[in-house]
Design a protein around this motif. Structure first.
Motif, PDB file in Angstrom:
ATOM      1  N   MET A   1      10.418  -0.932  18.579  1.00  0.00           N
ATOM      2  CA  MET A   1      10.891  -1.108  17.211  1.00  0.00           C
ATOM      3  C   MET A   1       9.771  -0.718  16.267  1.00  0.00           C
ATOM      4  O   MET A   1       8.690  -1.273  16.332  1.00  0.00           O
ATOM      5  CB  MET A   1      11.225  -2.574  16.967  1.00  0.00           C
ATOM      6  CG  MET A   1      12.528  -2.999  17.530  1.00  0.00           C
ATOM      7  SD  MET A   1      12.855  -4.684  17.083  1.00  0.00           S
ATOM      8  CE  MET A   1      11.726  -5.528  18.157  1.00  0.00           C
ATOM      9  N   GLN A  53       6.657  -7.361  20.742  1.00  0.00           N
ATOM     10  CA  GLN A  53       7.644  -7.864  21.679  1.00  0.00           C
ATOM     11  C   GLN A  53       6.938  -8.820  22.628  1.00  0.00           C
ATOM     12  O   GLN A  53       5.751  -8.691  22.900  1.00  0.00           O
ATOM     13  CB  GLN A  53       8.265  -6.727  22.483  1.00  0.00           C
ATOM     14  CG  GLN A  53       9.168  -5.854  21.653  1.00  0.00           C
ATOM     15  CD  GLN A  53       9.952  -4.910  22.532  1.00  0.00           C
ATOM     16  OE1 GLN A  53       9.721  -4.804  23.722  1.00  0.00           O
ATOM     17  NE2 GLN A  53      10.891  -4.228  21.931  1.00  0.00           N
ATOM     18  N   ASN A  92      13.318 -10.810  22.096  1.00  0.00           N
ATOM     19  CA  ASN A  92      13.160  -9.385  21.811  1.00  0.00           C
ATOM     20  C   ASN A  92      14.430  -8.788  21.212  1.00  0.00           C
ATOM     21  O   ASN A  92      14.377  -8.000  20.272  1.00  0.00           O
ATOM     22  CB  ASN A  92      12.733  -8.625  23.063  1.00  0.00           C
ATOM     23  CG  ASN A  92      11.303  -8.918  23.449  1.00  0.00           C
ATOM     24  OD1 ASN A  92      10.489  -9.316  22.623  1.00  0.00           O
ATOM     25  ND2 ASN A  92      10.980  -8.736  24.721  1.00  0.00           N
ATOM     26  N   GLU A  93      15.589  -9.163  21.745  1.00  0.00           N
ATOM     27  CA  GLU A  93      16.857  -8.683  21.193  1.00  0.00           C
ATOM     28  C   GLU A  93      17.033  -9.167  19.757  1.00  0.00           C
ATOM     29  O   GLU A  93      17.478  -8.422  18.893  1.00  0.00           O
ATOM     30  CB  GLU A  93      18.026  -9.149  22.059  1.00  0.00           C
ATOM     31  CG  GLU A  93      18.148  -8.441  23.380  1.00  0.00           C
ATOM     32  CD  GLU A  93      19.242  -9.025  24.270  1.00  0.00           C
ATOM     33  OE1 GLU A  93      20.063  -9.825  23.771  1.00  0.00           O
ATOM     34  OE2 GLU A  93      19.266  -8.685  25.466  1.00  0.00           O
ATOM     35  N   ARG A 112      14.677  -9.906  17.676  1.00  0.00           N
ATOM     36  CA  ARG A 112      13.759  -9.142  16.829  1.00  0.00           C
ATOM     37  C   ARG A 112      14.297  -7.752  16.539  1.00  0.00           C
ATOM     38  O   ARG A 112      14.165  -7.252  15.428  1.00  0.00           O
ATOM     39  CB  ARG A 112      12.381  -9.062  17.492  1.00  0.00           C
ATOM     40  CG  ARG A 112      11.646 -10.377  17.455  1.00  0.00           C
ATOM     41  CD  ARG A 112      10.286 -10.280  18.055  1.00  0.00           C
ATOM     42  NE  ARG A 112       9.602 -11.567  17.975  1.00  0.00           N
ATOM     43  CZ  ARG A 112       8.382 -11.786  18.409  1.00  0.00           C
ATOM     44  NH1 ARG A 112       7.707 -10.798  18.962  1.00  0.00           N
ATOM     45  NH2 ARG A 112       7.834 -12.979  18.301  1.00  0.00           N
ATOM     46  N   GLN A 113      14.904  -7.140  17.550  1.00  0.00           N
ATOM     47  CA  GLN A 113      15.493  -5.817  17.330  1.00  0.00           C
ATOM     48  C   GLN A 113      16.637  -5.897  16.326  1.00  0.00           C
ATOM     49  O   GLN A 113      16.776  -5.049  15.455  1.00  0.00           O
ATOM     50  CB  GLN A 113      15.980  -5.227  18.647  1.00  0.00           C
ATOM     51  CG  GLN A 113      14.849  -4.780  19.560  1.00  0.00           C
ATOM     52  CD  GLN A 113      15.351  -4.295  20.906  1.00  0.00           C
ATOM     53  OE1 GLN A 113      16.501  -4.496  21.262  1.00  0.00           O
ATOM     54  NE2 GLN A 113      14.458  -3.658  21.669  1.00  0.00           N
ATOM     55  N   HIS A 133      15.135  -6.351  12.931  1.00  0.00           N
ATOM     56  CA  HIS A 133      14.593  -5.073  12.461  1.00  0.00           C
ATOM     57  C   HIS A 133      15.724  -4.160  11.969  1.00  0.00           C
ATOM     58  O   HIS A 133      15.614  -3.540  10.912  1.00  0.00           O
ATOM     59  CB  HIS A 133      13.804  -4.389  13.576  1.00  0.00           C
ATOM     60  CG  HIS A 133      13.243  -3.067  13.183  1.00  0.00           C
ATOM     61  ND1 HIS A 133      12.209  -2.935  12.295  1.00  0.00           N
ATOM     62  CD2 HIS A 133      13.593  -1.813  13.544  1.00  0.00           C
ATOM     63  CE1 HIS A 133      11.943  -1.653  12.125  1.00  0.00           C
ATOM     64  NE2 HIS A 133      12.775  -0.949  12.879  1.00  0.00           N
TER      65      HIS A 133
END
Length: 176
Positions: free
Chosen positions: A1, A11, A79-80, A82-83, A86
Motif C-alpha cells: 500500500m 503491514q 493488514n486488510e 489497513r488496505q 488506504h
C-alpha cells in the motif's frame, strides 16, 4: 500500500517463533518411539508413565498451533483493514479533489460574472464622464469666446479719442 509522498503503509508480519523446549520433528519422533516402546514392553508400568506426557504435548502443540493461526488471522485482518482504510482515504482524496475543482470553477465563473457586471458599470460611468468632459470643454470654449467678446467690447468702450484735458482737471484726478 503506497501513501502520498511515496511512503508505504506498514503491514504487520507474523514473526517466525521456534520453541526451544520442543521441535515438531523431534516431537513426532519422540511419540513414535514411545509407541514402539509400548509394543515392546507389552504395556508395562514404564510405558504408562510415557503415555502421560504425549497427550499433554499434543494438546499443547495443538493449542500453540491454534494460537499461531489465530494470530496470523488477526494480522491478516489488520493488514486488510489497513488496505481498506488506504483505499477509503484514496477515494476520499479523489472525491475531495473533484469537489474542490468544481467549487473552484463555480467560484471563478461567479467572479467573472461580477467582473463583467462591474466592467459594464465602469464603462457606462466612463462614457458619462467622457460626455461631461466634452460638454465642459465646449463650455470652456464658449466661455473663452464670451471673454474675448467682453474684452473687445471693453476695449471698444474704453478707447476714446484723445481729448486734451486742461491741467487743472489732471491735478484733480491725481488728488483723488
Amino acid at each position: 500500500m503506497e501513501r502520498p509522498g511515496g511512503r508505504l503503509c506498514p503491514q504487520v508480519d507474523m514473526p517466525h517463533v521456534e520453541f526451544k523446549d520442543q521441535e515438531p520433528q523431534a516431537m513426532g519422533e519422540h511419540q513414535q518411539g514411545q509407541e514402539h516402546g509400548e509394543e515392546e514392553a507389552g504395556g508395562g508400568s514404564a510405558s504408562a508413565n510415557r503415555q502421560l506426557p504425549v497427550p499433554y504435548f499434543s494438546s499443547l502443540e495443538s493449542s500453540i498451533d491454534i494460537l499461531k493461526k489465530r494470530a496470523q488471522e488477526l494480522i491478516e485482518n489488520i493488514n486488510e483493514s489497513r488496505q481498506k482504510d488506504h483505499a477509503l482515504m484514496t477515494n476520499f482524496r479523489d472525491s475531495l479533489k473533484i469537489k474542490v475543482t468544481d467549487l473552484t470553477e463555480k467560484l471563478e465563473e461567479r467572479m467573472y460574472q461580477v467582473y463583467n457586471h462591474h466592467s459594464r458599470i465602469i464603462q457606462e460611468r466612463l462614457q458619462e464622464f467622457t460626455q461631461k468632459m466634452a460638454k465642459i470643454s465646449n463650455l470652456e470654449t464658449e466661455l473663452k469666446e464670451v471673454c474675448h467678446t467682453v474684452e473687445s467690447v471693453y476695449k471698444d468702450l474704453c478707447v476714446q479719442p484723445e481729448v486734451t484735458i486742461p491741467e487743472e482737471q489732471t491735478y484733480r484726478d491725481d488728488e483723488c
